[in-house]
Design a protein around this motif. Structure first.
Motif, PDB file in Angstrom:
ATOM      1  N   ARG A 112       0.858  -1.187   0.000  1.00  0.00           N
ATOM      2  CA  ARG A 112       0.000   0.000   0.000  1.00  0.00           C
ATOM      3  C   ARG A 112       0.892   1.233   0.000  1.00  0.00           C
ATOM      4  O   ARG A 112       2.118   1.122   0.060  1.00  0.00           O
ATOM      5  N   HIS A 113       0.289   2.403  -0.053  1.00  0.00           N
ATOM      6  CA  HIS A 113       1.055   3.649  -0.163  1.00  0.00           C
ATOM      7  C   HIS A 113       2.059   3.846   0.971  1.00  0.00           C
ATOM      8  O   HIS A 113       3.094   4.458   0.784  1.00  0.00           O
ATOM      9  N   ASP A 114       1.786   3.291   2.160  1.00  0.00           N
ATOM     10  CA  ASP A 114       2.684   3.490   3.299  1.00  0.00           C
ATOM     11  C   ASP A 114       3.583   2.290   3.579  1.00  0.00           C
ATOM     12  O   ASP A 114       4.310   2.271   4.565  1.00  0.00           O
ATOM     13  N   HIS A 117       1.638  -4.416   4.092  1.00  0.00           N
ATOM     14  CA  HIS A 117       0.691  -4.797   5.141  1.00  0.00           C
ATOM     15  C   HIS A 117       0.445  -6.287   5.027  1.00  0.00           C
ATOM     16  O   HIS A 117       0.573  -6.864   3.943  1.00  0.00           O
ATOM     17  N   LEU A 138       0.454  -2.976   9.437  1.00  0.00           N
ATOM     18  CA  LEU A 138       1.572  -2.444   8.660  1.00  0.00           C
ATOM     19  C   LEU A 138       2.834  -3.134   9.155  1.00  0.00           C
ATOM     20  O   LEU A 138       3.082  -3.195  10.364  1.00  0.00           O
ATOM     21  N   ARG A 140       6.830  -3.590   9.672  1.00  0.00           N
ATOM     22  CA  ARG A 140       8.066  -2.822   9.814  1.00  0.00           C
ATOM     23  C   ARG A 140       9.240  -3.804   9.768  1.00  0.00           C
ATOM     24  O   ARG A 140       9.090  -4.978  10.087  1.00  0.00           O
TER      25      ARG A 140
END
Length: 157
Positions: A112-114, A117, A138, A140
């Protein structure tokens, strides 16, 4: 500093040598807490334990999942390419995990854009990120993703 039991996840008090809930030995964990790095190992065909160098995996470029435990596939790297990667017991899955603890359509890794996920697809046993059951999370760098008996490490690279 509190210690998480590797067997049951219970948070034991500072200086504990054994887990108050299940009795697992915590001495090696408390000694290793001065070193913030995490080691990943593979058990070979002969039963010997050898370290997996995640540094070489990181240099390959792009995000990836590395199988840390489960199914005798320790150290296997699954590059996260494209926009989505299917995870499940269905042989057509991008990440095929052959075990009854994994649902046919268990989870989905989605770009996704960030960032990347992981979404649970209504699996019976759930999907966990850093030992917490999730519907969506999300990822990391260094996060642990558990799908059934498989434990994977997410590398953002």
């Amino acid at each position: 500093m509190a210690v998480h039991c590797p067997e049951c996840g219970f948070v034991a008090g500072e200086g504990a040598n054994f887990c108050p809930r299940c009795g697992a030995y915590l001495g090696d964990i408390t000694a290793a807490q001065d070193d913030p790095s995490t080691a990943t190992y593979r058990v070979g065909d002969t039963g010997e334990i050898s370290a997996i160098d995640l540094g070489s995996v990181r240099e390959a470029g792009g995000a990836a999942l590395v199988i840390r435990a489960g199914g005798g596939r320790e150290g296997e790297t699954i590059p996260l390419a494209g926009e989505r990667v299917t995870i499940g017991r269905r042989p057509e899955s991008d990440l095929f995990l052959d075990d009854v603890t994994v649902s046919r359509d268990h989870a989905l890794a989605v770009s996704r854009h960030d960032g990347w996920h992981v979404d649970d697809l209504g699996s019976l046993n759930g999907t966990y990120v850093n030992r917490r059951r999730i519907d969506s999370a999300l990822l990391r760098d260094g996060d642990e993703v558990q799908v059934g008996k498989y434990k994977l490490t997410f590398l953002a690279r």
